[in-house]
Design a protein around this motif. Structure first.
Motif, mmCIF file in Angstrom:
data_model
loop_
_atom_site.group_PDB
_atom_site.id
_atom_site.type_symbol
_atom_site.label_atom_id
_atom_site.label_comp_id
_atom_site.label_asym_id
_atom_site.label_seq_id
_atom_site.Cartn_x
_atom_site.Cartn_y
_atom_site.Cartn_z
ATOM 1 N N LEU A 256 9.558 -3.664 8.078
ATOM 2 C CA LEU A 256 10.596 -4.697 7.996
ATOM 3 C C LEU A 256 11.802 -4.346 8.860
ATOM 4 C CD1 LEU A 256 10.690 -5.834 4.268
ATOM 5 C CD2 LEU A 256 9.592 -6.940 6.216
ATOM 6 N N LEU A 257 12.155 -3.079 8.880
ATOM 7 C CA LEU A 257 13.287 -2.638 9.703
ATOM 8 C C LEU A 257 12.983 -2.858 11.183
ATOM 9 C CD1 LEU A 257 16.057 -1.304 9.952
ATOM 10 C CD2 LEU A 257 14.910 0.926 9.930
ATOM 11 N N GLU B 81 0.846 -1.197 0.000
ATOM 12 C CA GLU B 81 0.000 0.000 0.000
ATOM 13 C C GLU B 81 0.878 1.243 0.000
ATOM 14 O OE1 GLU B 81 -3.467 2.208 2.669
ATOM 15 O OE2 GLU B 81 -2.632 0.303 3.341
ATOM 16 N N ASP B 82 1.947 1.209 0.800
ATOM 17 C CA ASP B 82 2.916 2.310 0.851
ATOM 18 C C ASP B 82 4.292 1.678 1.085
ATOM 19 O OD1 ASP B 82 4.614 4.451 1.623
ATOM 20 O OD2 ASP B 82 2.893 5.620 2.284
ATOM 21 N N THR B 83 5.167 1.779 0.111
ATOM 22 C CA THR B 83 6.474 1.116 0.230
ATOM 23 C C THR B 83 7.282 1.654 1.406
ATOM 24 O OG1 THR B 83 7.413 2.702 -1.346
ATOM 25 C CG2 THR B 83 6.609 0.613 -2.235
ATOM 26 N N ARG B 84 7.097 2.923 1.736
ATOM 27 C CA ARG B 84 7.841 3.506 2.861
ATOM 28 C C ARG B 84 7.414 2.866 4.179
ATOM 29 N NH1 ARG B 84 5.981 9.454 1.495
ATOM 30 N NH2 ARG B 84 4.110 8.159 1.320
ATOM 31 N N VAL B 85 6.109 2.668 4.326
ATOM 32 C CA VAL B 85 5.594 2.041 5.552
ATOM 33 C C VAL B 85 6.074 0.601 5.648
ATOM 34 C CG1 VAL B 85 3.495 1.292 6.755
ATOM 35 C CG2 VAL B 85 3.567 3.538 5.663
ATOM 36 N N SER B 86 6.066 -0.113 4.527
ATOM 37 C CA SER B 86 6.502 -1.515 4.528
ATOM 38 C C SER B 86 7.987 -1.633 4.851
ATOM 39 C CB SER B 86 6.200 -2.165 3.174
ATOM 40 O OG SER B 86 4.809 -2.230 2.947
ATOM 41 N N LYS B 87 8.799 -0.742 4.297
ATOM 42 C CA LYS B 87 10.229 -0.751 4.603
ATOM 43 C C LYS B 87 10.468 -0.488 6.085
ATOM 44 C CE LYS B 87 11.802 0.708 0.008
ATOM 45 N NZ LYS B 87 12.351 1.827 -0.803
ATOM 46 N N SER B 88 9.726 0.454 6.642
ATOM 47 C CA SER B 88 9.857 0.776 8.061
ATOM 48 C C SER B 88 9.439 -0.411 8.931
ATOM 49 C CB SER B 88 8.992 1.998 8.393
ATOM 50 O OG SER B 88 9.039 2.300 9.766
ATOM 51 N N ASP C 103 17.224 -11.184 9.285
ATOM 52 C CA ASP C 103 17.725 -10.524 8.084
ATOM 53 C C ASP C 103 16.748 -10.822 6.944
ATOM 54 O OD1 ASP C 103 19.056 -9.398 6.000
ATOM 55 O OD2 ASP C 103 20.780 -10.765 6.044
ATOM 56 N N PHE C 104 15.944 -9.827 6.582
ATOM 57 C CA PHE C 104 14.948 -10.023 5.532
ATOM 58 C C PHE C 104 15.549 -9.902 4.127
ATOM 59 C CE2 PHE C 104 12.205 -8.708 9.101
ATOM 60 C CZ PHE C 104 11.325 -9.781 9.099
ATOM 61 N N LYS C 105 16.789 -9.488 4.069
ATOM 62 C CA LYS C 105 17.479 -9.297 2.790
ATOM 63 C C LYS C 105 16.747 -8.253 1.930
ATOM 64 C CE LYS C 105 19.342 -13.988 2.882
ATOM 65 N NZ LYS C 105 20.597 -13.532 3.489
ATOM 66 N N THR C 106 17.267 -8.003 0.755
ATOM 67 C CA THR C 106 16.697 -6.974 -0.108
ATOM 68 C C THR C 106 15.429 -7.481 -0.799
ATOM 69 O OG1 THR C 106 18.904 -6.084 -0.534
ATOM 70 C CG2 THR C 106 17.148 -5.427 -2.044
ATOM 71 N N LYS C 107 14.397 -6.651 -0.782
ATOM 72 C CA LYS C 107 13.133 -6.996 -1.411
ATOM 73 C C LYS C 107 12.818 -6.020 -2.549
ATOM 74 C CE LYS C 107 12.399 -9.980 1.953
ATOM 75 N NZ LYS C 107 12.447 -11.431 1.754
ATOM 76 N N LYS C 108 12.141 -6.537 -3.562
ATOM 77 C CA LYS C 108 11.626 -5.650 -4.596
ATOM 78 C C LYS C 108 10.254 -5.196 -4.147
ATOM 79 C CE LYS C 108 10.381 -5.303 -9.474
ATOM 80 N NZ LYS C 108 10.293 -6.004 -10.786
ATOM 81 N N MET C 109 10.105 -3.889 -3.920
ATOM 82 C CA MET C 109 8.839 -3.352 -3.415
ATOM 83 C C MET C 109 8.138 -2.536 -4.487
ATOM 84 S SD MET C 109 9.418 -2.411 0.568
ATOM 85 C CE MET C 109 9.789 -3.709 1.749
#
Length: 274
Positions: free
Chosen positions: A41-42, A32-39, A51-57
């Motif tokens: 996961l962090l 829905e919002d890549t910024r929220v999802s990145k936050s 370690d979630f590793k790099t994701k394509k968002m």
């Protein structure tokens, strides 16, 4: 496989073990919002040492979902994909419905994980529902449509669940009290968070409490069912309120069935339209 993954609505500990495993293994996220999802996961990574590793968002929300689905190749779904709304259960007053519908129509395998949902937490906490209920979600923001939404909620023969923002919760309860000040309601904010707060009582009592309360945070409101005899042929207040007639005429009709003065009702109707 396409996975719809509920995310915590406040407390990170509400994430399920299965959700964490899928967040690790899925390589592509529709968000829905890549910024929220990145936050998210962090935060989960720091809390659970993962370690979630790099994701394509990929941003996927109500403003672009039609365009994205129109251009997606079926091969896209041959990989493991996670869909994340900002918080809670996807598809419940959040994006997700269009993607589920697309998957069903195109024979795409998917799973919806069980998880956090504010509506059900509020409903159980309210003790206003034994069995059936109605989920409304967000009302129209303003004007005549909002007033109609509120009146429909008050007319339902089952408890109604409403989502509301901190900016409008006080006016919402005020409008309910102006129509039926004795209707029992339950309001809860910041579900599962440190400052979760609950209010229960008549609409008038809860309105008076909210006037003195800190309103910051997301709210869920549960309205008790309409106890009037809906099987009778008598005219209900809700029927009159929904009529497209002048307020003065409406006030006179209401006065005949509830014992109040037309002037008092007229004043409340004017207030409810603001």
């Amino acid at each position: 496989m396409l996975y719809f993954i509920p995310t915590p609505i406040g407390n990170l500990n509400d994430i399920s073990f299965r959700a964490l495993e899928l967040l690790k293994t899925c390589k592509v996220f529709l968000c829905e919002d890549t910024r929220v999802s990145k936050s998210l996961l962090l935060s989960l990574s720091n809390k659970f040492q993962i370690d979630f590793k790099t994701k394509k968002m990929i941003a996927f929300h109500t403003h672009n979902e039609k365009e994205i689905l129109k251009n997606l190749d079926q091969d896209f779904f041959s990989q493991d994909i996670a869909f994340l709304s900002d918080a809670g259960m996807p598809g419940i007053s959040d994006p997700g419905y269009a993607l589920v519908d697309f998957a069903l129509k195109n024979n795409i395998e998917f799973e919806v994980l069980p998880g956090a949902n504010a509506a059900l937490v509020a409903l159980v906490s309210s003790a206003l529902c034994e069995k059936e209920f109605i989920f409304i979600g967000f009302l129209a923001n303003k004007g005549r449509e909002r007033q109609k939404d509120i009146q429909r909620a008050l007319n339902h023969i089952y408890p109604s669940i409403i989502y509301e923002s901190p900016k409008r919760i006080l006016s919402l309860v005020e409008q309910i009290a102006s129509i039926d000040e004795n209707r029992e309601i339950f309001a809860i904010k910041e579900i599962s968070k440190k400052f979760e707060t609950k209010f229960k009582g008549s609409a008038k009592k809860v309105f008076d409490q909210l006037k003195e309360a800190n309103l910051n945070g997301e709210w869920v409101l549960v309205i008790s069912k309409n106890n009037q005899n809906l099987n009778s042929n008598s005219l209900l207040e809700g029927d009159i309120l929904e009529l497209d007639i002048p307020l003065k005429t409406k006030s006179k009709l209401l006065a005949k069935i509830n014992g109040k003065t037309p002037k008092e009702i007229y004043t409340k109707l004017l207030l409810s339209q603001n």
